[in-house]
Design a protein around this motif. Structure first.
Motif, PDB file in Angstrom:
ATOM      1  N   GLY A  25      49.382  37.069  36.487  1.00 33.34           N
ATOM      2  CA  GLY A  25      48.310  37.906  35.976  1.00 33.34           C
ATOM      3  C   GLY A  25      48.592  39.388  36.166  1.00 33.34           C
ATOM      4  O   GLY A  25      49.709  39.785  36.488  1.00 33.34           O
ATOM      5  N   LEU A  26      47.564  40.196  35.977  1.00 35.22           N
ATOM      6  CA  LEU A  26      47.720  41.653  36.073  1.00 35.22           C
ATOM      7  C   LEU A  26      48.186  42.089  37.456  1.00 35.22           C
ATOM      8  O   LEU A  26      48.941  43.055  37.584  1.00 35.22           O
ATOM      9  N   ALA A  27      47.741  41.408  38.487  1.00 38.49           N
ATOM     10  CA  ALA A  27      48.109  41.791  39.850  1.00 38.49           C
ATOM     11  C   ALA A  27      49.615  41.748  40.075  1.00 38.49           C
ATOM     12  O   ALA A  27      50.144  42.453  40.939  1.00 38.49           O
ATOM     13  N   LEU A 107      46.323  35.458  31.785  1.00 39.06           N
ATOM     14  CA  LEU A 107      45.412  36.567  31.515  1.00 39.06           C
ATOM     15  C   LEU A 107      43.944  36.151  31.611  1.00 39.06           C
ATOM     16  O   LEU A 107      43.080  36.989  31.863  1.00 39.06           O
ATOM     17  N   LEU A 108      43.669  34.880  31.421  1.00 36.56           N
ATOM     18  CA  LEU A 108      42.273  34.433  31.504  1.00 36.56           C
ATOM     19  C   LEU A 108      41.675  34.706  32.883  1.00 36.56           C
ATOM     20  O   LEU A 108      40.476  34.927  33.005  1.00 36.56           O
ATOM     21  N   GLY A 109      42.517  34.732  33.907  1.00 34.14           N
ATOM     22  CA  GLY A 109      42.039  35.068  35.242  1.00 34.14           C
ATOM     23  C   GLY A 109      41.613  36.529  35.363  1.00 34.14           C
ATOM     24  O   GLY A 109      40.882  36.898  36.280  1.00 34.14           O
ATOM     25  N   ASP A 110      42.079  37.359  34.423  1.00 38.48           N
ATOM     26  CA  ASP A 110      41.747  38.787  34.412  1.00 38.48           C
ATOM     27  C   ASP A 110      40.857  39.135  33.232  1.00 38.48           C
ATOM     28  O   ASP A 110      40.807  40.287  32.798  1.00 38.48           O
ATOM     29  N   ARG A 111      40.131  38.162  32.721  1.00 40.21           N
ATOM     30  CA  ARG A 111      39.359  38.353  31.491  1.00 40.21           C
ATOM     31  C   ARG A 111      38.244  39.387  31.604  1.00 40.21           C
ATOM     32  O   ARG A 111      37.749  39.863  30.595  1.00 40.21           O
ATOM     33  N   ASN A 112      37.877  39.784  32.806  1.00 38.05           N
ATOM     34  CA  ASN A 112      36.851  40.819  32.953  1.00 38.05           C
ATOM     35  C   ASN A 112      37.406  42.228  32.796  1.00 38.05           C
ATOM     36  O   ASN A 112      36.643  43.182  32.674  1.00 38.05           O
TER      37      ASN A 112
END
Length: 186
Positions: A25-27, A107-112
């Motif tokens: 993800g983004l992290a 990316l769904l984990g960072d959807r916010n």
């Protein structure tokens, strides 16, 4: 590993960021670890980007380009809708590899995050539009075409998810044939 004297492009950095996003993800997008992975110093990064946010934006734009409307242009041009659907399902399902990370699912984990939300929305829209159009051309009424497109797309994302966790997933050619049989209207 890239030789230190080799100059990387901004695109090389964006692709490396996408791979990191797929893995975590983004992290997972951090300049120093990416530089180590690419075999260069951080100076290479700063020759192309001012900061991490610019890299994230470039990586997401690359993902949208390579998975959205532009990526679907060739398939959208296939005149026969049954052949188009068959090819679309085959391409997507055969790209699913057991235990392979997925940018989309990660990316769904960072959807916010608004950048992620916009990128995922754009890719989803492109894929759903093509599927809906194809089902309409196959004779389904517009509302059923949209519903069928959503179910087919949900199955595709489900296959991606299963492939990330199931080392014994069936052969992708078999899955492609099954998907085509299920999602082509009779």
């Amino acid at each position: 590993m890239v030789n230190e004297s080799t100059r990387l492009s901004a695109h090389d950095w964006a692709r490396a960021a996408l791979k990191a996003m797929a893995d975590g993800g983004l992290a997972a997008v951090a300049v120093e670890p990416l530089a180590r992975t690419l075999g260069v110093t951080k100076g290479s990064f700063y020759a192309h980007y001012r900061n991490r946010d610019e890299l994230v934006a470039a990586a997401l734009a690359e993902w949208v380009r390579s998975h959205g409307d532009e990526a679907l242009t060739e398939l959208a041009a296939v005149a026969d809708p049954a052949r188009r659907l068959r090819e679309l399902l085959t391409v997507v399902v055969q790209s699913v590899q057991p235990l392979a990370p997925s940018v989309h699912l990660s990316l769904l984990g960072d959807r916010n995050d608004p950048r992620v939300r916009d990128a995922v929305r754009e890719v989803n829209r492109a894929r759903l539009d093509l599927l809906s159009r194809t089902y309409r051309e196959l004779g389904l009424p517009p509302d059923r075409a949209v519903s069928r497109a959503r179910v087919a797309y949900a199955a595709i994302l489900g296959l991606l998810h299963l492939a990330q966790t199931d080392p014994d997933a069936p052969n992708s050619a078999i899955l492609a044939e099954e998907a085509t049989a299920v999602f082509l209207p009779v």
